[in-house]
Design an enzyme around this catalytic site. Structure first.
Site, PDB file in Angstrom:
ATOM      1  N   TYR A 158       0.856  -1.186   0.000  1.00 28.56           N
ATOM      2  CA  TYR A 158       0.000   0.000   0.000  1.00 28.56           C
ATOM      3  C   TYR A 158       0.891   1.234   0.000  1.00 28.56           C
ATOM      4  O   TYR A 158       1.550   1.534   0.999  1.00 28.56           O
ATOM      5  CB  TYR A 158      -0.903  -0.041   1.235  1.00 28.56           C
ATOM      6  CG  TYR A 158      -1.934   1.063   1.338  1.00 28.56           C
ATOM      7  CD1 TYR A 158      -2.324   1.838   0.244  1.00 28.56           C
ATOM      8  CD2 TYR A 158      -2.551   1.315   2.565  1.00 28.56           C
ATOM      9  CE1 TYR A 158      -3.276   2.829   0.372  1.00 28.56           C
ATOM     10  CE2 TYR A 158      -3.512   2.307   2.698  1.00 28.56           C
ATOM     11  CZ  TYR A 158      -3.868   3.070   1.609  1.00 28.56           C
ATOM     12  OH  TYR A 158      -4.808   4.056   1.741  1.00 28.56           O
ATOM     13  N   LYS A 187      -1.452  -1.227  -4.182  1.00 33.76           N
ATOM     14  CA  LYS A 187      -2.412  -0.143  -4.324  1.00 33.76           C
ATOM     15  C   LYS A 187      -1.613   1.153  -4.344  1.00 33.76           C
ATOM     16  O   LYS A 187      -0.920   1.482  -3.366  1.00 33.76           O
ATOM     17  CB  LYS A 187      -3.420  -0.114  -3.176  1.00 33.76           C
ATOM     18  CG  LYS A 187      -4.380   1.076  -3.253  1.00 33.76           C
ATOM     19  CD  LYS A 187      -5.280   1.168  -2.022  1.00 33.76           C
ATOM     20  CE  LYS A 187      -6.193   2.386  -2.135  1.00 33.76           C
ATOM     21  NZ  LYS A 187      -7.012   2.606  -0.918  1.00 33.76           N
TER      22      LYS A 187
END
Length: 343
Positions: A158, A187
């Protein structure tokens, strides 16, 4: 998984939502204005609203989920309740990705193990940004590899500089991390399109085993064109069919041959999404809770934990700035629902 075993599989391609964590409304049982309890009924109502709208899976306790305000026992209860709710409603195929936001390797792995025990299939691990200016790319690589070595479930990286002290993870570092058998994607919650391209289109990454998700729905169409697989997107938490429609239109048109009509439709959808995403960019989770409560009546506009409690600082005046755009998006969402193509 543990150590360097066989190649793990990434989550199914599609649109995911980083869901808000719903807290009890004022006046409800056991209400505490400092730290209101979880509202699992609202959480479940929202989760089912999303999967019925075509959302592929849920990210629970990411940044939008206010993970840093949720205690470990509550994390377990939250994930377990939503896994059960999805399963009971016939959505066993919709994975839960659990966020972690710890700086410490051992604590991060503990959170992942507990999330797995509660029903999560994947972990989305936030970069350790406390010492961002002094953190080397080699140090970052080793940190993520140590977490992935010890994680019993596949890991997504992330990368969100906005909440990690502007921590930078270079595309070359992603190329190395993508080789780890238990790291299955990322992400990217930033708008650096050249870096996104250098990761999503890199010939040095096996893109069958390492998926690039944009964390910004306003970037969905461009990210799809450079090799990203989809989005983990906040606005989809309010308008799931809208974001899913753009994703599916792109995938369908790519398979059959993209026409000018397809391009025009996708541009229009992307424009409408960008209009709505301005609220997410301006207000984050506070704006999402306001929108979900005002548009669909799910949860509380002011239900949060300090310092985010209270919703918009100037409620009606602030909402008036967004009301026309969101009314139009609701109309489009309901049109897509009536067509019955999603869900």
């Amino acid at each position: 998984m543990g150590s360097r075993g066989a190649q793990s599989s990434p989550p199914p391609q599609g649109i995911y939502v980083p869901v808000p964590t719903f807290f009890a409304k004022e006046g409800s049982a056991n209400y505490d204005p400092i730290s209101p309890p979880l509202d699992l009924d609202a959480q479940t109502e929202h989760s089912l609203f999303l999967v019925r709208g075509g959302i592929k899976g849920l990210v629970i306790l990411g940044s939008t989920g206010e993970a840093i305000f949720v205690r470990n026992q509550e994390r377990h209860e939250l994930i377990k309740s939503q896994r059960k709710a999805l399963d009971d409603a016939g959505y066993k195929d919709r994975p839960i990705i659990a966020g972690t936001a710890s700086q410490n390797i051992e604590d991060t792995v503990e959170l992942i193990k507990d999330s797995q025990a509660a029903g999560a299939e994947y972990a989305m691990v936030l970069g350790p940004g406390y010492f961002a200016p002094a953190t080397s790319q080699v140090g970052l690589q080793k940190w993520f590899e140590a977490v992935a070595d010890r994680s019993p479930i596949p890991v997504l990286i992330y990368h969100y500089p906005g909440v990690t002290n502007n921590l930078y993870i270079a595309p070359s570092t992603f190329e190395k991390l993508a080789q780890h058998p238990n790291i299955v994607g990322t992400k990217l919650s930033h708008g650096i399109i050249d870096d996104q391209t250098l990761i999503a289109a890199s010939p040095r990454i096996d893109h069958d085993h390492f998926y690039v998700f944009t964390g910004l729905g306003q970037n969905l169409l461009p990210v799809l064109t450079i090799g990203g697989v989809a989005a983990i997107d906040g606005l989809a938490g309010c308008f799931p069919r809208l974001v899913v429609r753009l994703f599916r239109t792109y995938m369908d048109s790519s398979a059959k041959g993209t026409s000018k009509k397809d391009i025009d439709e996708m541009r229009d959808l992307q424009f409408r999404i960008c209009e709505g995403e301005k609220l997410v960019a301006a207000w984050g989770v506070v704006g999402m809770k306001e929108a979900i409560a005002r548009v669909w009546g799910i949860g509380s506009r002011t239900g949060g934990r300090l310092p985010l409690a209270g919703g918009f600082q100037d409620g009606e005046k602030e909402w008036a700035k967004w009301e026309t755009v969101f009314a139009g998006l609701k109309e489009l969402e309901e049109k897509f629902k009536a067509e019955g193509k999603e869900g």
